[in-house]
Write an enzyme that holds these catalytic residues in place. Structure first.
Site, PDB file in Angstrom:
ATOM      1  N   CYS A   1       0.824  -1.202   0.000  1.00 40.83           N
ATOM      2  CA  CYS A   1       0.000   0.000   0.000  1.00 40.83           C
ATOM      3  C   CYS A   1       0.870   1.268   0.000  1.00 40.83           C
ATOM      4  O   CYS A   1       1.740   1.434  -0.832  1.00 40.83           O
ATOM      5  CB  CYS A   1      -0.957  -0.055   1.184  1.00 40.83           C
ATOM      6  SG  CYS A   1      -2.320   1.114   1.144  1.00 40.83           S
ATOM      7  N   HIS A   2       0.662   2.141   0.976  1.00 45.67           N
ATOM      8  CA  HIS A   2       1.416   3.390   1.080  1.00 45.67           C
ATOM      9  C   HIS A   2       2.826   3.182   1.653  1.00 45.67           C
ATOM     10  O   HIS A   2       3.596   4.137   1.760  1.00 45.67           O
ATOM     11  CB  HIS A   2       0.664   4.405   1.950  1.00 45.67           C
ATOM     12  CG  HIS A   2      -0.540   4.985   1.273  1.00 45.67           C
ATOM     13  ND1 HIS A   2      -1.727   4.293   1.167  1.00 45.67           N
ATOM     14  CD2 HIS A   2      -0.738   6.169   0.670  1.00 45.67           C
ATOM     15  CE1 HIS A   2      -2.615   5.043   0.535  1.00 45.67           C
ATOM     16  NE2 HIS A   2      -2.036   6.193   0.213  1.00 45.67           N
ATOM     17  N   GLY A   3       3.172   1.942   2.004  1.00 43.99           N
ATOM     18  CA  GLY A   3       4.527   1.650   2.473  1.00 43.99           C
ATOM     19  C   GLY A   3       5.580   2.020   1.453  1.00 43.99           C
ATOM     20  O   GLY A   3       6.738   2.252   1.787  1.00 43.99           O
ATOM     21  N   GLY A   4       5.171   2.103   0.183  1.00 48.29           N
ATOM     22  CA  GLY A   4       6.095   2.500  -0.873  1.00 48.29           C
ATOM     23  C   GLY A   4       6.700   3.882  -0.670  1.00 48.29           C
ATOM     24  O   GLY A   4       7.768   4.186  -1.193  1.00 48.29           O
TER      25      GLY A   4
END
Length: 171
Positions: free
Chosen positions: A105-108
């Site tokens: 998810c937004h971990g990128g």
């Protein structure tokens, strides 16, 4: 070296997505790995829905040489994580050791801040696609994307494939 000898670190900050932290944490524990929840310095963090998790260690106190894989859950937590130099440095150091760095998810956003995406295939939640591409990633809309030591997925629906890929890479 068996899985029992492996150590997986999971980053946490306030606003983490519950499934994206706890599902991989439990799968890694179930597989026999040692798991540490790594925070930014507080003893406890609240998810987007208010569920709390205790940190086992602070990012400035963990040795990247003791980490066999790193997981970065999503939610809005990664936007807070990347404000902590020790957390970004840990991502960069684990990557430099060619150990798995896995996000969902937004971990990128942490991969963007650690500058580890140039020329690499990756995925993320679709709303940060432009950030990933601008950081040099060849962004794909796939449930799990592996490129060397990088493992990435898009949403909680991808968690089974994400965990399988990570366990295969660590094992």
């Amino acid at each position: 070296m068996s899985l029992d000898d492996k150590h997986v670190a999971i980053l946490v900050e306030d606003g983490y997505q519950e499934l994206e932290l706890h599902y991989p944490r439990l799968r890694m524990l179930e597989a026999g790995l040692r798991v540490s929840v790594v925070g930014a310095g507080k003893p406890e963090y609240a998810s987007a829905k208010g569920y709390t998790v205790k940190a086992d260690v602070s990012a400035d106190a963990i040795d990247a040489n003791d980490v066999d894989a790193l997981i970065i859950p999503g939610g809005m937590a990664p936007d807070k994580m990347r404000r902590h130099r020790a957390m970004v440095d840990l991502v960069r150091a684990v990557h430099a050791r060619d150990r798995p760095v896995a996000w969902i998810c937004h971990g990128g956003w942490m991969a963007v801040s650690a500058d580890i995406l140039r020329g690499r295939r990756a995925t993320s939640f679709h709303s940060i696609r432009d950030d990933m591409v601008n950081a040099g990633a060849d962004w794909r809309d796939e449930e799990v994307v592996q490129d060397g030591n990088l493992i990435s997925s898009r949403t909680p629906d991808d968690l089974p494939a994400f965990c399988r890929a990570l366990l295969e890479k660590v094992g």
